[in-house]
Design a protein around this motif. Structure first.
Motif, PDB file in Angstrom:
ATOM      1  N   THR A 219       0.526  -1.084  -0.199  1.00 30.09           N
ATOM      2  CA  THR A 219      -0.019   0.103  -0.156  1.00 30.09           C
ATOM      3  C   THR A 219       1.074   0.912  -0.286  1.00 30.09           C
ATOM      4  O   THR A 219       2.303   1.558   0.260  1.00 30.09           O
ATOM      5  CB  THR A 219      -0.932  -0.231   1.264  1.00 30.09           C
ATOM      6  OG1 THR A 219      -0.168  -0.041   2.418  1.00 30.09           O
ATOM      7  CG2 THR A 219      -2.294  -1.243   1.738  1.00 30.09           C
ATOM      8  N   ASP A 220       0.103   2.345  -0.291  1.00 32.01           N
ATOM      9  CA  ASP A 220       1.000   3.578  -0.193  1.00 32.01           C
ATOM     10  C   ASP A 220       1.637   3.911   1.175  1.00 32.01           C
ATOM     11  O   ASP A 220       0.664   3.667   2.432  1.00 32.01           O
ATOM     12  CB  ASP A 220      -0.400   4.650  -0.446  1.00 32.01           C
ATOM     13  CG  ASP A 220      -0.613   4.741  -1.729  1.00 32.01           C
ATOM     14  OD1 ASP A 220       0.229   3.554  -3.244  1.00 32.01           O
ATOM     15  OD2 ASP A 220      -1.759   5.362  -2.092  1.00 32.01           O
ATOM     16  N   GLY A 221       2.275   4.939   1.731  1.00 32.06           N
ATOM     17  CA  GLY A 221       2.729   5.040   2.266  1.00 32.06           C
ATOM     18  C   GLY A 221       2.574   5.968   3.608  1.00 32.06           C
ATOM     19  O   GLY A 221       2.833   7.510   3.344  1.00 32.06           O
ATOM     20  N   ASP A 222       1.383   6.289   3.397  1.00 30.36           N
ATOM     21  CA  ASP A 222       0.291   7.478   4.294  1.00 30.36           C
ATOM     22  C   ASP A 222      -0.773   6.651   4.359  1.00 30.36           C
ATOM     23  O   ASP A 222      -1.196   5.885   5.081  1.00 30.36           O
ATOM     24  CB  ASP A 222      -0.252   8.051   2.656  1.00 30.36           C
ATOM     25  CG  ASP A 222      -1.502   7.846   1.671  1.00 30.36           C
ATOM     26  OD1 ASP A 222      -1.831   6.319   2.079  1.00 30.36           O
ATOM     27  OD2 ASP A 222      -1.702   8.421   0.720  1.00 30.36           O
ATOM     28  N   ARG A 223      -1.584   7.465   5.305  1.00 28.97           N
ATOM     29  CA  ARG A 223      -3.010   7.507   6.768  1.00 28.97           C
ATOM     30  C   ARG A 223      -3.728   6.745   5.783  1.00 28.97           C
ATOM     31  O   ARG A 223      -4.075   5.142   6.680  1.00 28.97           O
ATOM     32  CB  ARG A 223      -3.207   8.410   6.843  1.00 28.97           C
ATOM     33  CG  ARG A 223      -4.583   8.288   7.766  1.00 28.97           C
ATOM     34  CD  ARG A 223      -3.946   7.769   8.746  1.00 28.97           C
ATOM     35  NE  ARG A 223      -5.205   7.710  10.082  1.00 28.97           N
ATOM     36  CZ  ARG A 223      -4.596   6.557  11.448  1.00 28.97           C
ATOM     37  NH1 ARG A 223      -4.115   5.354  10.953  1.00 28.97           N
ATOM     38  NH2 ARG A 223      -6.448   5.865  11.672  1.00 28.97           N
ATOM     39  N   GLY A 224      -4.063   6.637   4.706  1.00 27.93           N
ATOM     40  CA  GLY A 224      -4.669   6.038   4.080  1.00 27.93           C
ATOM     41  C   GLY A 224      -4.190   4.427   3.763  1.00 27.93           C
ATOM     42  O   GLY A 224      -5.111   3.209   4.025  1.00 27.93           O
ATOM     43  N   GLY A 225      -3.094   4.594   3.066  1.00 34.96           N
ATOM     44  CA  GLY A 225      -2.694   2.581   3.002  1.00 34.96           C
ATOM     45  C   GLY A 225      -2.431   1.847   4.838  1.00 34.96           C
ATOM     46  O   GLY A 225      -2.839   0.569   4.367  1.00 34.96           O
ATOM     47  N   GLU A 226      -2.904   2.480   5.558  1.00 29.74           N
ATOM     48  CA  GLU A 226      -2.499   2.572   6.446  1.00 29.74           C
ATOM     49  C   GLU A 226      -4.063   1.978   7.106  1.00 29.74           C
ATOM     50  O   GLU A 226      -4.206   0.894   7.603  1.00 29.74           O
ATOM     51  CB  GLU A 226      -1.880   2.670   8.040  1.00 29.74           C
ATOM     52  CG  GLU A 226      -2.036   2.704   9.480  1.00 29.74           C
ATOM     53  CD  GLU A 226      -0.608   3.425  10.133  1.00 29.74           C
ATOM     54  OE1 GLU A 226      -1.473   3.273  11.028  1.00 29.74           O
ATOM     55  OE2 GLU A 226      -0.271   3.911  10.282  1.00 29.74           O
ATOM     56  N   LEU A 227      -5.028   2.461   6.606  1.00 30.95           N
ATOM     57  CA  LEU A 227      -6.111   1.833   6.847  1.00 30.95           C
ATOM     58  C   LEU A 227      -6.071   0.631   5.849  1.00 30.95           C
ATOM     59  O   LEU A 227      -7.424   0.325   6.651  1.00 30.95           O
ATOM     60  CB  LEU A 227      -7.072   3.033   6.560  1.00 30.95           C
ATOM     61  CG  LEU A 227      -7.490   4.190   7.603  1.00 30.95           C
ATOM     62  CD1 LEU A 227      -8.008   5.327   6.975  1.00 30.95           C
ATOM     63  CD2 LEU A 227      -7.795   3.955   9.304  1.00 30.95           C
ATOM     64  N   ILE A 228      -6.228   0.958   4.775  1.00 31.52           N
ATOM     65  CA  ILE A 228      -6.445  -0.633   4.451  1.00 31.52           C
ATOM     66  C   ILE A 228      -5.926  -1.892   4.516  1.00 31.52           C
ATOM     67  O   ILE A 228      -6.249  -2.882   4.318  1.00 31.52           O
ATOM     68  CB  ILE A 228      -6.407   0.183   3.123  1.00 31.52           C
ATOM     69  CG1 ILE A 228      -6.711   1.135   1.838  1.00 31.52           C
ATOM     70  CG2 ILE A 228      -6.213  -1.539   1.954  1.00 31.52           C
ATOM     71  CD1 ILE A 228      -5.938   1.447   0.701  1.00 31.52           C
ATOM     72  N   ILE A 229      -4.423  -1.638   5.746  1.00 30.56           N
ATOM     73  CA  ILE A 229      -3.570  -3.094   5.763  1.00 30.56           C
ATOM     74  C   ILE A 229      -4.637  -3.199   6.864  1.00 30.56           C
ATOM     75  O   ILE A 229      -4.641  -4.655   7.232  1.00 30.56           O
ATOM     76  CB  ILE A 229      -2.134  -2.548   6.666  1.00 30.56           C
ATOM     77  CG1 ILE A 229      -1.831  -2.414   5.043  1.00 30.56           C
ATOM     78  CG2 ILE A 229      -2.024  -3.494   7.219  1.00 30.56           C
ATOM     79  CD1 ILE A 229      -0.203  -1.982   5.196  1.00 30.56           C
ATOM     80  N   LYS A 230      -5.621  -2.421   7.791  1.00 31.54           N
ATOM     81  CA  LYS A 230      -6.085  -2.838   8.944  1.00 31.54           C
ATOM     82  C   LYS A 230      -7.182  -3.208   8.739  1.00 31.54           C
ATOM     83  O   LYS A 230      -7.918  -4.412   8.981  1.00 31.54           O
ATOM     84  CB  LYS A 230      -6.634  -1.633   9.504  1.00 31.54           C
ATOM     85  CG  LYS A 230      -4.987  -1.221  11.024  1.00 31.54           C
ATOM     86  CD  LYS A 230      -6.061   0.139  11.083  1.00 31.54           C
ATOM     87  CE  LYS A 230      -4.963   0.464  12.157  1.00 31.54           C
ATOM     88  NZ  LYS A 230      -5.370   1.898  13.072  1.00 31.54           N
ATOM     89  N   GLU A 231      -7.955  -2.754   7.560  1.00 28.70           N
ATOM     90  CA  GLU A 231      -9.108  -3.832   6.704  1.00 28.70           C
ATOM     91  C   GLU A 231      -8.948  -5.027   6.300  1.00 28.70           C
ATOM     92  O   GLU A 231      -9.314  -6.051   6.780  1.00 28.70           O
ATOM     93  CB  GLU A 231     -10.054  -2.800   5.977  1.00 28.70           C
ATOM     94  CG  GLU A 231     -11.504  -3.221   5.429  1.00 28.70           C
ATOM     95  CD  GLU A 231     -11.843  -2.547   4.687  1.00 28.70           C
ATOM     96  OE1 GLU A 231     -13.188  -3.369   4.144  1.00 28.70           O
ATOM     97  OE2 GLU A 231     -11.889  -1.279   4.455  1.00 28.70           O
TER      98      GLU A 231
END
Length: 452
Positions: A219-231
């Protein structure tokens, strides 16, 4: 009549009259009251007959017993003569039976207006009407590659989810965020990819990951990428996690950055506490445990590892028991050898510093905040008086006025936070870990969640 093609300037003026007047009254007043005023060379009638002054345009509007309007006079005279003619109009003080006033607003240079039109039209012609330049060889190659990548892209499921051509047959796949990420990885020959299209992971993708042996979330190196990993960790079967460099997107990475990011992927078990809350469904845990056991089964056996050991290592291993035996004999010869050995066994390792029992009472707060990137403010009675996001911790601490004795947060204890805590009279800072801190105030105790 004046030929419009020879017009150089246009005199713009305003007229106001205390009464009702019409266009013929104004034109008559202009010719009548300027006649003989400027001499024969600038007589309006003669100038209009010779075409040096065009048709006088008048627009008037009567309202409430008063009249206002505009007067336009085209001129092909030079600047000096046009200025003199314009000034003469302001000497008119009556139109018909009414007192009136004429004021020059500005003089328009028709040629400047035409130049501006020419420039704008030339811009349009230059941008839109010339044939595009022929692409260079590199641009041709890139265009061909781009078309090939688009043709190679496949689609999975009824929702037509973009994916690479080998994602169906490969045992290892890479899950990315969007269609552009799939295209960029195809550009560099990585074809076992599939996208989720944002934070709402399609059920088809979640089910598809359960059929694969190895699944990497990239994923991308931003907050959105982190949320996608959590899901993804919660709804899909993820084995490894790879992230683009901070602030960058996967679709913008070059080949070197993509390879480096994928090589630095980490097993999801190592960071599971960061991305999974305590109430995660047990089914996801069970599926993850099954894949972990499969990976362990695929690892080489100890016998296979022994085959790869060099002869020199074998000799060192053979000498090791004899060396240990000599050390044991020498300890037995010492009178107090056993006592010294027992003392060493009971000695507390230096790396394990015992934690004060009074600090263990904050363990529940630290556990609750794992993976939330949040912070809690506790008063002297250990009651939660405020909560905020870690990204807002500095600004919230600075502005907070009530009593705070302890701050527990899911983040890094930095020098800046430590200095603010000292200024605010805070007694404890409990973070996920301690960063680069060069100066520790004696009034603030710094702890980590792992040490509680």
């Amino acid at each position: 009549m004046q030929n419009a093609d020879t017009t150089k300037y246009i005199i713009h003026s305003k007229i106001s009259a205390d009464g009702i007047i019409e266009r013929p009254d104004i034109v008559g007043a202009i010719f009548g009251q300027t006649e003989g005023l400027l001499g024969s060379d600038l007589d309006l009638r003669d100038l209009q007959k010779t075409g040096r002054i065009g048709r006088i345009e008048v627009v008037v509007n009567a309202k409430g017993g008063k009249t206002k309007g505009t007067i336009l006079i085209p001129s092909s005279l030079d600047k000096v003569e046009t200025s003199i003619l314009a000034a003469s109009l302001e000497t008119i003080d009556r139109v018909g039976p009414c007192s009136a006033k004429i004021e020059i607003s500005h003089i328009e240079d028709v040629r400047a207006t035409k130049r501006h039109q020419i420039i704008e039209r030339a811009k349009f012609i230059f941008k839109g009407m010339f044939d595009e330049n022929l692409p260079e060889s590199q641009e041709i190659a890139d265009e061909v590659r781009q078309s090939v990548r688009v043709e190679e892209m496949q689609y999975y499921g009824k929702n037509k989810i973009p994916c690479g051509p080998t994602v169906f047959d490969s045992d290892a796949i890479i899950v990315v965020e969007g269609r552009a990420d799939v295209l960029n990885l195809l550009k560099y020959g990585i074809k076992n990819t599939i996208c989720v299209g944002g934070t709402n992971v399609p059920p088809e993708v979640a089910e598809f990951t359960r059929k694969k042996d190895t699944v990497t979330a990239f994923t991308d190196g931003d907050r959105g990428g982190e949320l996608i990993i959590k899901e993804l960790v919660q709804v899909a079967n993820i084995d490894y996690i790879a992230r683009a460099p901070d602030g960058k997107s996967v679709e913008d990475l070059v080949q070197k950055e993509i390879v480096r990011s994928l090589r630095q992927k980490v097993p999801v078990e190592q960071v599971i506490d960061k991305y999974v809350s305590n109430d995660q469904p047990s089914s996801a845990d069970d599926g993850r445990k099954q894949r972990i056991s499969k990976r362990k089964e695929r690892r080489p056996s100890p016998a296979a590892d022994a085959k790869r050991i060099s002869p020199a290592a074998v000799k060192r291993n053979a000498r090791e028991p004899r060396r240990n035996k000599r050390k044991q004999d020498s300890r037995e010869k010492q009178p107090n050898g056993n006592k010294q050995s027992d003392a060493r066994k009971t000695e507390t390792p230096k790396s394990k510093v015992p934690v004060s029992p009074e600090n263990k009472r904050f363990k529940n707060h630290a556990n609750d905040l794992i993976g939330t990137f949040s912070a809690r403010f506790l008063d002297g009675g250990d009651n939660v008086v405020n909560e905020t996001a870690v990204r807002d911790l500095v600004s919230t601490l600075k502005a907070y006025e009530d009593e705070v004795k302890t701050v527990v947060f899911d983040g890094v204890v930095t020098q800046r936070i430590l200095d603010i805590a000292a200024d605010k009279g805070i007694e404890r800072l409990i973070g996920a870990k301690v960063g680069s801190v060069t100066k520790r105030p004696a009034s603030v105790k710094v702890l980590t969640a792992a040490s509680l």
